[in-house]
Design a protein around this motif. Sequence first.
Motif, mmCIF file in Angstrom:
data_model
loop_
_atom_site.group_PDB
_atom_site.id
_atom_site.type_symbol
_atom_site.label_atom_id
_atom_site.label_comp_id
_atom_site.label_asym_id
_atom_site.label_seq_id
_atom_site.Cartn_x
_atom_site.Cartn_y
_atom_site.Cartn_z
ATOM 1 N N LEU A 66 48.588 24.805 -1.048
ATOM 2 C CA LEU A 66 47.551 25.820 -0.910
ATOM 3 C C LEU A 66 46.472 25.652 -1.973
ATOM 4 C CD1 LEU A 66 49.829 28.877 -0.062
ATOM 5 C CD2 LEU A 66 48.005 27.988 1.394
ATOM 6 N N VAL A 67 46.871 25.341 -3.198
ATOM 7 C CA VAL A 67 45.895 25.120 -4.268
ATOM 8 C C VAL A 67 45.029 23.909 -3.955
ATOM 9 C CG1 VAL A 67 45.644 24.448 -6.693
ATOM 10 C CG2 VAL A 67 47.230 26.271 -6.073
ATOM 11 N N GLU A 68 45.622 22.846 -3.377
ATOM 12 C CA GLU A 68 44.823 21.669 -3.029
ATOM 13 C C GLU A 68 43.852 21.977 -1.892
ATOM 14 O OE1 GLU A 68 45.361 17.053 -1.529
ATOM 15 O OE2 GLU A 68 46.908 17.962 -2.797
ATOM 16 N N ILE A 69 44.279 22.797 -0.946
ATOM 17 C CA ILE A 69 43.375 23.185 0.144
ATOM 18 C C ILE A 69 42.142 23.877 -0.405
ATOM 19 C CG2 ILE A 69 43.125 24.798 2.078
ATOM 20 C CD1 ILE A 69 46.015 24.130 2.840
ATOM 21 N N ARG A 70 42.333 24.662 -1.438
ATOM 22 C CA ARG A 70 41.203 25.413 -1.995
ATOM 23 C C ARG A 70 40.396 24.600 -3.006
ATOM 24 N NH1 ARG A 70 41.483 31.438 -4.835
ATOM 25 N NH2 ARG A 70 39.245 31.671 -5.173
ATOM 26 N N TYR A 71 41.078 23.820 -3.860
ATOM 27 C CA TYR A 71 40.398 23.183 -4.991
ATOM 28 C C TYR A 71 40.348 21.654 -4.927
ATOM 29 C CZ TYR A 71 40.848 27.776 -7.237
ATOM 30 O OH TYR A 71 40.771 29.110 -7.550
ATOM 31 N N LEU B 6 31.941 19.346 -16.886
ATOM 32 C CA LEU B 6 31.983 20.738 -16.452
ATOM 33 C C LEU B 6 33.384 21.299 -16.655
ATOM 34 C CD1 LEU B 6 29.986 20.591 -13.083
ATOM 35 C CD2 LEU B 6 29.197 21.521 -15.256
ATOM 36 N N LYS B 7 33.450 22.530 -17.073
ATOM 37 C CA LYS B 7 34.735 23.192 -17.262
ATOM 38 C C LYS B 7 35.273 23.652 -15.922
ATOM 39 C CE LYS B 7 36.964 27.079 -19.626
ATOM 40 N NZ LYS B 7 36.755 28.273 -20.503
ATOM 41 N N GLU B 8 36.516 23.260 -15.632
ATOM 42 C CA GLU B 8 37.144 23.661 -14.380
ATOM 43 C C GLU B 8 37.720 25.071 -14.492
ATOM 44 O OE1 GLU B 8 40.030 20.869 -13.116
ATOM 45 O OE2 GLU B 8 38.662 19.159 -13.099
ATOM 46 N N THR B 9 37.574 25.824 -13.425
ATOM 47 C CA THR B 9 38.158 27.165 -13.339
ATOM 48 C C THR B 9 39.030 27.224 -12.098
ATOM 49 O OG1 THR B 9 36.197 28.123 -14.415
ATOM 50 C CG2 THR B 9 37.682 29.632 -13.275
ATOM 51 N N ILE B 10 40.337 27.133 -12.299
ATOM 52 C CA ILE B 10 41.283 27.146 -11.186
ATOM 53 C C ILE B 10 42.211 28.344 -11.336
ATOM 54 C CG2 ILE B 10 43.182 25.915 -10.065
ATOM 55 C CD1 ILE B 10 41.951 23.325 -10.956
ATOM 56 N N GLN C 157 50.242 33.659 -4.534
ATOM 57 C CA GLN C 157 49.829 34.906 -3.881
ATOM 58 C C GLN C 157 49.534 34.676 -2.405
ATOM 59 O OE1 GLN C 157 46.472 35.960 -6.279
ATOM 60 N NE2 GLN C 157 47.693 36.785 -7.958
ATOM 61 N N ALA C 158 48.848 33.561 -2.113
ATOM 62 C CA ALA C 158 48.524 33.251 -0.717
ATOM 63 C C ALA C 158 49.785 32.968 0.090
ATOM 64 C CB ALA C 158 47.580 32.057 -0.657
ATOM 65 N N ALA C 159 50.771 32.331 -0.547
ATOM 66 C CA ALA C 159 52.014 32.011 0.152
ATOM 67 C C ALA C 159 52.796 33.268 0.506
ATOM 68 C CB ALA C 159 52.869 31.080 -0.703
ATOM 69 N N SER C 160 52.765 34.245 -0.389
ATOM 70 C CA SER C 160 53.546 35.462 -0.164
ATOM 71 C C SER C 160 52.959 36.337 0.935
ATOM 72 C CB SER C 160 53.649 36.261 -1.464
ATOM 73 O OG SER C 160 52.368 36.710 -1.879
ATOM 74 N N ASN D 228 37.461 16.032 0.397
ATOM 75 C CA ASN D 228 38.118 16.331 -0.877
ATOM 76 C C ASN D 228 37.091 16.627 -1.961
ATOM 77 O OD1 ASN D 228 40.526 16.240 -2.828
ATOM 78 N ND2 ASN D 228 39.163 14.708 -3.683
ATOM 79 N N PHE D 229 35.978 15.876 -1.964
ATOM 80 C CA PHE D 229 34.934 16.133 -2.959
ATOM 81 C C PHE D 229 34.397 17.557 -2.838
ATOM 82 C CE2 PHE D 229 30.385 16.576 -3.653
ATOM 83 C CZ PHE D 229 30.315 16.354 -5.031
ATOM 84 N N TYR D 230 34.116 17.992 -1.613
ATOM 85 C CA TYR D 230 33.589 19.343 -1.438
ATOM 86 C C TYR D 230 34.607 20.402 -1.867
ATOM 87 C CZ TYR D 230 29.326 17.869 0.978
ATOM 88 O OH TYR D 230 28.103 17.337 1.271
ATOM 89 N N ARG D 231 35.888 20.161 -1.602
ATOM 90 C CA ARG D 231 36.906 21.103 -2.092
ATOM 91 C C ARG D 231 36.925 21.120 -3.618
ATOM 92 N NH1 ARG D 231 39.810 19.033 2.511
ATOM 93 N NH2 ARG D 231 40.744 17.375 1.268
#
Length: 403
Positions: free
Chosen positions: A90-95, A107-111, A118-121, A169-172
Amino acid sequence: MNMNNRNVWIGVAVVAGLLLVFFVGRTFFAKDTLPPAREQEQAEEGTRQEQLTLHQVCRYADSVGIDTTRFATITTDSKAVISDKLSRLLVEIRYGKKPSRVAYSGLKETIDSTWGKQAASAFSPVQLQQTATFGPYNQLVGHYNRLRNRANASPAVADTLRLIRQTLNFYRYTNRFEADKFVLVNIPAGELNVFDRDGKRLLPMQVIAGKADKRTPCMTTYIKGIVAYPYWNVPRGIALEEMLPRMKRDLSYIYNQNLQILDEKDKEVDPEEIDWENLSATNFPYRVRQASGCENSLGLIKFELENPLAIYLHDTNSRDLFTLTTDRWRSHGCVRVQKPVELANLVLGKQTFDAGFMDRCLIDQKPKTLAIPKPVPVFIAYNTADVDASGKLRIYRDVYALD
């Protein structure tokens, strides 16, 4: 009532109370303590539900170009192992994942690392679709799924799918950086776009990037300042390999190119007083700078980027290259932009430069640095597959032979 009768009744009450406590307690513990077989059944059901959710998420991930073989399960996997795989997917799908070609990360990453759990639950397919709001990304997903059904038709289709997966993947990956807008330079396309967070193109333009043997590196960085009438501090490699032989042959080259020779204290030295015969690539205690003005190789506006590679965006003194040729890969590594005034005003957030700024070209100007309200993220990427402004799939020439 005599004493004996009283004691009898007390005894009866005590026994009744003990019996009541016994039956109530047995009922309570019977509810709280399941037989081992029942506990095992509930645990197995929980694992099956987690596997089902992971399967659903994998189907979605497949549809957006993510390799889900890394998240496959085996029969001995516990619920905890499956939950971990689900959260990571799920984290890879988003980020996304960090692209392998990024030479510098400024650039500083914010993950939000807790988002996956939370999404899994509270999983739902709609939840995944809501993470994808970037227009070009969704358009590219559409092309990816259209072509997937033809993947076995020819090797060319399979190769196109691979290129699309890289760009998806780049856009994610850009979701790791919080900004209301960002600059994207796509080297194979020879284009620069300023996008807002929904993927609207605020300022598209052509660019000229590095030639094949002077590649522009991929990076994540930000614009930290804008310089009007910049100097060009000539990179030492260019000064020694390209300029020094010409200067030794004919000093007029220095004057024709508006070059300045500076000593180690940054004081300008008269070229006529230099012993050029004894200078070489291994013996050159000077640095070369080009004076500001219309003939400066950086043009009239320079966009300073945070990075140790001396890469920046800039105007050019050869603006006709954007109309006279389609060769967009001919610089020494920095990126020449087609619309420097418009880009500067957008970054500054106000109309600082007017339309006539590029034509006036004042003489004897010193560089002037303009502070920007806040840093603007810049991505320099190498995406050979992407969509254009109309949403059409484009496969660009692999100018650096990386794909």
